[in-house]
Design a protein around this motif. Sequence first.
Motif, PDB file in Angstrom:
ATOM      1  N   PHE A  30       0.953  -1.080   0.045  1.00 31.38           N
ATOM      2  CA  PHE A  30      -0.125   0.069  -0.145  1.00 31.38           C
ATOM      3  C   PHE A  30       0.726   1.302   0.078  1.00 31.38           C
ATOM      4  CE2 PHE A  30      -3.442  -2.920   1.713  1.00 31.38           C
ATOM      5  CZ  PHE A  30      -4.389  -2.453   0.679  1.00 31.38           C
ATOM      6  N   ILE A  31       1.744   1.119   0.840  1.00 32.75           N
ATOM      7  CA  ILE A  31       2.770   2.394   0.953  1.00 32.75           C
ATOM      8  C   ILE A  31       3.555   2.473  -0.348  1.00 32.75           C
ATOM      9  CG2 ILE A  31       4.844   3.286   2.065  1.00 32.75           C
ATOM     10  CD1 ILE A  31       4.121   1.877   4.669  1.00 32.75           C
ATOM     11  N   LEU A  32       3.856   1.572  -0.929  1.00 33.85           N
ATOM     12  CA  LEU A  32       4.564   1.877  -2.180  1.00 33.85           C
ATOM     13  C   LEU A  32       3.617   2.338  -3.477  1.00 33.85           C
ATOM     14  CD1 LEU A  32       7.418   1.222  -3.979  1.00 33.85           C
ATOM     15  CD2 LEU A  32       6.618  -1.126  -4.308  1.00 33.85           C
ATOM     16  N   ALA A  33       2.498   1.631  -3.426  1.00 40.97           N
ATOM     17  CA  ALA A  33       1.348   2.074  -4.461  1.00 40.97           C
ATOM     18  C   ALA A  33       1.231   3.504  -4.257  1.00 40.97           C
ATOM     19  CB  ALA A  33      -0.066   1.406  -4.331  1.00 40.97           C
ATOM     20  N   LEU A  35       3.379   5.890  -2.817  1.00 45.90           N
ATOM     21  CA  LEU A  35       4.321   6.474  -3.411  1.00 45.90           C
ATOM     22  C   LEU A  35       4.562   6.639  -4.999  1.00 45.90           C
ATOM     23  CD1 LEU A  35       7.140   5.028  -0.771  1.00 45.90           C
ATOM     24  CD2 LEU A  35       6.098   7.230  -0.866  1.00 45.90           C
ATOM     25  N   VAL A  36       4.220   5.502  -5.610  1.00 42.17           N
ATOM     26  CA  VAL A  36       3.823   5.543  -6.819  1.00 42.17           C
ATOM     27  C   VAL A  36       3.112   6.225  -7.536  1.00 42.17           C
ATOM     28  CG1 VAL A  36       3.324   4.096  -9.037  1.00 42.17           C
ATOM     29  CG2 VAL A  36       4.820   3.016  -7.140  1.00 42.17           C
ATOM     30  N   MET A  37       1.798   6.687  -6.998  1.00 39.40           N
ATOM     31  CA  MET A  37       0.786   7.707  -7.252  1.00 39.40           C
ATOM     32  C   MET A  37       1.312   9.139  -7.273  1.00 39.40           C
ATOM     33  SD  MET A  37      -1.696   6.135  -8.949  1.00 39.40           S
ATOM     34  CE  MET A  37      -2.458   7.504  -8.899  1.00 39.40           C
ATOM     35  N   GLY A  86      -0.542  -2.890 -10.013  1.00 38.22           N
ATOM     36  CA  GLY A  86       0.204  -4.206 -10.128  1.00 38.22           C
ATOM     37  C   GLY A  86       1.045  -4.403  -8.854  1.00 38.22           C
ATOM     38  N   VAL A  87       1.471  -3.399  -8.319  1.00 36.16           N
ATOM     39  CA  VAL A  87       2.109  -3.683  -6.950  1.00 36.16           C
ATOM     40  C   VAL A  87       1.126  -4.230  -5.813  1.00 36.16           C
ATOM     41  CG1 VAL A  87       3.194  -2.290  -4.960  1.00 36.16           C
ATOM     42  CG2 VAL A  87       3.635  -1.625  -7.356  1.00 36.16           C
TER      43      VAL A  87
END
Length: 299
Positions: A30-33, A35-37, A86-87
């Motif tokens: 969730f954190i990575l997603a 950060l991606v957004m 995808g993440v």
Amino acid sequence: MKEQFNKSLGNLIDKLIRWFNTIIENIPNFILAILVMIAAYFTAKYISKLVVKLVGKKVEQDSIKKAIARVSAVVVVTLGLFVALGVLNLSKALTSLLAGAGVVGLAIGLALQGTLANTFAGLMLSFRKKIQIGHWVETTGYSGEVIDINLKDFTLKEADNNLVIIPNKTILENPLKNYSLTTRMRVFLECGVGYESDLEKVEQLTKQVIANSFDQVKSADDVEFYYTEFGDSSINYLCRFWIEAESMLAKLRAKTTAIIEIKKAYDKEGINIPFPIRTLEFNNKLNLQSNQESSKPSN
């Protein structure tokens, strides 16, 4: 009954525990997603500004530059959304989203077929170096100065100051004459002189008047002069010469100047420019004398 309730309650608690464990396990995703957004958002803003600068070197219209920048930003954010899904291992959701986007895109494309055609035509016209704002063009029966090219239409300002708004698709599909691509224009002048005129003198005088009236015409030999026909009241001729001009207004001004100067020279030399004359001939002769005698009162 009590056993069924306890069993259902146990199943519900097990599901909640599994969901909780799944959420705990996927917190890094969730954190990575997220950060991606966030990265996609700031990247889209940077790409938008960069596209405006790059497109601005070839396109003058602000509406076109902003539209292309927005499209670029939307593409970057959409890519970020797909990566974030995808993440999160939401491949099924991603597939469904792509399928739904395809169906929606097809429906929108069919509903807005004419509008989309004008939009793409506007983009193509904006990148054409041979059609720029400020050029004097003639197309689909209209002639004027190009004052705007946007995503919907093409705007001309005619010589009488009227605005003509033409769909971009029409401009792209029809021939267009651009007077501003060259710095020279040929002026055509037609006139006629009386049958009693000295035709060689008329030719020499007309050429000399044109040469003296325009700096672009270096000598009388650069002026083309041709007698074209024996008219009803005059011997008609065609005179052609080149001037430095980039618009139809300059051409009209040059033609006006030529007509004024030629008329002055003809008046000075006594050369007649006849207007149409029609002669009526009556073959039946009227006997006025007999009519007069019959009209006298008898005593």
